[in-house]
Scaffold this motif. Structure first.
Motif, PDB file in Angstrom:
ATOM      1  N   ASN A   1       1.405  -7.006   6.296  1.00  0.00           N
ATOM      2  CA  ASN A   1       1.535  -5.572   6.072  1.00  0.00           C
ATOM      3  C   ASN A   1       2.973  -5.157   5.803  1.00  0.00           C
TER       4      ASN A   1
ATOM      5  N   SER B   1      -3.761   1.551  13.753  1.00  0.00           N
ATOM      6  CA  SER B   1      -3.450   2.135  12.442  1.00  0.00           C
ATOM      7  C   SER B   1      -4.062   3.522  12.353  1.00  0.00           C
TER       8      SER B   1
ATOM      9  N   VAL C   1      -5.414  -0.001   8.103  1.00  0.00           N
ATOM     10  CA  VAL C   1      -4.697  -1.226   7.734  1.00  0.00           C
ATOM     11  C   VAL C   1      -3.975  -1.691   8.990  1.00  0.00           C
TER      12      VAL C   1
ATOM     13  N   ARG D   1      -0.307  -0.670  10.594  1.00  0.00           N
ATOM     14  CA  ARG D   1       0.378   0.272   9.688  1.00  0.00           C
ATOM     15  C   ARG D   1      -0.014   1.710  10.023  1.00  0.00           C
TER      16      ARG D   1
ATOM     17  N   ASP E   1      -0.141   1.525  -2.480  1.00  0.00           N
ATOM     18  CA  ASP E   1      -0.442   1.898  -1.093  1.00  0.00           C
ATOM     19  C   ASP E   1      -0.732   3.388  -0.961  1.00  0.00           C
TER      20      ASP E   1
END
Length: 633
Positions: free
Chosen positions: A161, A354, A358, A361, A262
């Motif tokens: 990540n 998350s 993800v 992240r 992203d």
């Protein structure tokens, strides 16, 4: 040792423990599909699966049922462990879950990331109740030798990540000093941070970014600091012990492509193209001055902009469990806007948690403005609005504060644009809240909507609170303006709420008082005008002490049962009210005077198409009545 759930299980009380291994059939197909889902880069095909299941086993000698399973999977070269959790009894006194090698050099304890009762819902692969580990990873036995790029290593582990980082990727390295910072970094593009535009920043060694000046404090204190702060992991990091802190900014190349991809994944409605990226990475940094244990921790912050929209990505790799204090999130200089990740995830769980689905992240949009207004057309609009809703006040706004959440998205489902706004209005004496709702996308998690004081003595929950479908907020109102709810919030004597929305009541206003008896009713009240109620014309009514009106006869029932009762009923609040404990129930009807004027004004405000003039009003009030036998006015 592989321990999906090591505790004192007793199958002589209940439950079955069973196992099998297979080399063909549906289990291999499922295992192949699962591993490729969690490790898509491997192109994996399972050739062997071993499954052990503890089904409804009892703890010790208690009647407690718990179910869990461990699955071993291999293709001959790569090996994996799946731990699956079903119902977990809350009556378990000691347990462990995870794995460990014989020499204890490699281990994983799930209890560092999840309570045992939460295993049914937690995961490290975003599948509820499932934890997955790859186990064909080799290591060398013996004490640790010097490692990392500080010691000449060329191989670098990069969590998937993370954006590429380090000197080999063009990064500038921060000096290896305790409590240090970078020199000032002039940004190639302006970065928007909740109403502030920044053209420079500092990378502080202790795990955070500032914009106006470097800050060396190892003691995390985001709030009331007086700075705009972005803190992926603010703690006492010490690169004189181990690790590297590095950064770079780019305006072209692969980083922009990755950033574009992203942001469009997390905010698909924006059609975003990154033009600038800033990446700061804390790679294998040590915590404080510890020598007896490894405390290497890796995390990264990425700032992304297209000139109009700005975003912050916080990426987490390995987080040491030996950290005594830490803060993670962001805050504006005035502490008006902030986010504390540790309210939603323990610091040891940052590697797996998350808000964008993800692993490891967290992503935030930061070009969201708020504004304080003390002059101009916004004050005129606020004045007009408040006078519309509270025409008796003679109000002139002198201050307005506006926060707007524009095109936001719910985690974990993307592509569900939502817009709402809160407006605070004051004239220095009177204060109001306006909540405005635009498009609200459906969601699956419940929400809370309203306000609350710190001691919960004054609060309001809108009807949509604790429900998952909030789309109706776009169409409902308490002031007859679609999508708007307005509340007065200043304190005032003699119960401000009653003064504002109640018609005058009580014996001093000519009311007749109901007898103070439990489950009583008024005598029959002959009406001065006929009252139409959905096809029925009524010329009399009863005020029942338990909070409702009937027309044909009194009803003393304290247990509300409006439906199938056989009566026409109007029930403002039917329950077991008891005026023998406290309170007064009173009523009156009027055919002239101020009540009619107020009623005329109210109905014309709510139904402006009618051109209505009231000729009769009936008012019944339950004032400070107690519930049951409780002292609850």
């Amino acid at each position: 040792m592989i321990a999906p759930f090591w505790s004192y299980w007793n199958t002589t009380k209940s439950g079955v423990i069973s196992y099998r291994q297979v080399t063909s059939g549906g289990d291999l197909q499922q295992a192949t599909s699962d591993i490729n889902q969690y490790f898509p880069q491997l192109n994996f095909t399972a050739t062997w699966v071993f499954i052990v299941t503890w089904d409804s086993v009892a703890f010790n000698n208690m009647d407690t049922e718990t179910s869990f399973q461990v699955v071993l999977i291999s293709d001959g070269n790569q090996s994996f462990v799946l731990m699956n959790y079903g119902r977990i009894s809350s009556v378990i006194y000691s347990m462990q879950a995870g794995f460990v090698t014989a020499d204890s050099m490699i281990y994983f304890s799930m209890m560092e990331y999840s309570s045992y009762t939460d295993l049914t819902f937690s995961s490290n692969v975003n599948v509820k109740g499932r934890w997955v580990f790859q186990t064909n990873i080799n290591y060398e036995k013996g004490p640790f030798l010097p490692f990392g790029t500080n010691n000449g290593d060329t191989q670098q582990y990069i969590p998937k990540n993370f954006y590429p980082f380090g000197p080999n990727n063009g990064d500038t390295v921060n000096p290896a000093v305790d409590d240090g910072s970078s020199s000032v970094i002039l940004l190639n593009e302006t970065f928007q941070f909740f109403g502030s535009n920044h053209n420079q920043l500092y990378v502080n060694n202790n795990g955070f970014l500032t914009f106006d000046q470097p800050v060396s404090s190892p003691y995390s204190s985001m709030f009331q600091s007086g700075y705009d702060i972005i803190a992926p992991s603010w703690s006492n990091w010490n690169t004189t012990k181990s690790g590297i802190i590095s950064y770079r900014q780019v305006t072209s190349g692969g980083d922009l492509q990755q950033a574009t991809s992203d942001i469009n994944q997390y905010f698909p409605q924006l059609n975003f193209t990154a033009t600038w990226v800033f990446i700061a990475t804390w790679d294998n940094v040590a915590f404080y001055n510890m020598d007896t244990v490894r405390t290497d921790t890796s995390f990264q912050v990425v700032l992304i902009s297209d000139g109009n929209h700005s975003f912050v990505l916080m990426n987490y790799g390995r987080i040491s469990s030996v950290i005594s204090y830490l803060q993670a999130g962001f805050v504006t200089a005035d502490s008006m806007i902030y986010f504390n990740i540790l309210q939603y995830s323990s610091y040891t769980d940052l590697t797996f948690s998350s808000n964008v689905n993800v692993k490891g992240r967290w992503v935030f949009q930061t070009n969201i403005n708020y504004e304080k207004v003390t002059s101009g057309s916004v004050l005129e609009q606020a004045t007009s609005d408040i006078l519309q809703y509270f025409p008796e006040l003679n109000f002139t706004a002198t201050w307005v504060f506006i926060v707007t959440w524009n095109v936001m998205e719910y985690y974990p489902t993307m592509g569900n644009n939502t817009m709402f706004q809160v407006v605070l209005v004051s004239d220095g004496h009177l204060s109001f809240i306006m909540m405005n709702y635009g498009n609200l996308a459906p969601k699956t998690q419940s929400v809370q909507v309203g306000y609350d004081t710190f001691n919960s003595t004054n609060y309001f929950n809108m009807p949509e609170s604790f429900q998952s479908n909030i789309t109706s907020l776009s169409f409902t109102s308490n002031v007859n303006v679609t999508g708007r709810w307005v509340f007065r919030t200043d304190s005032c004597p003699n119960n401000c709420l009653f003064q504002e929305n109640f018609y005058p009541f009580g014996p001093n206003n000519g009311d007749t008082v109901n007898p103070a008896v439990d489950d009583g009713s008024s005598s029959v009240i002959l009406l001065n005008e006929t009252f139409q109620f959905f096809g029925s014309d009524h010329n009399q009514l009863y005020v029942n002490n338990n909070g409702f009106l009937t027309f044909d006869q009194p009803v003393s029932n304290s247990y509300p049962s409006m439906f199938q009762s056989g009566y026409d009923i109007i029930a403002p609040l039917w329950s077991n009210w008891n005026t023998t404990k406290s309170g007064v129930i009173s009523y009156r009807q009027a055919t002239s005077g101020g009540d009619l004027q107020q009623a005329t004004s109210d109905i014309n405000q709510y139904f402006p198409q009618l051109n209505f003039t009231a000729t009769w009003v009936f008012i019944a009030t339950w004032d400070s009545v107690a519930y049951g036998n409780m002292d609850t006015p």
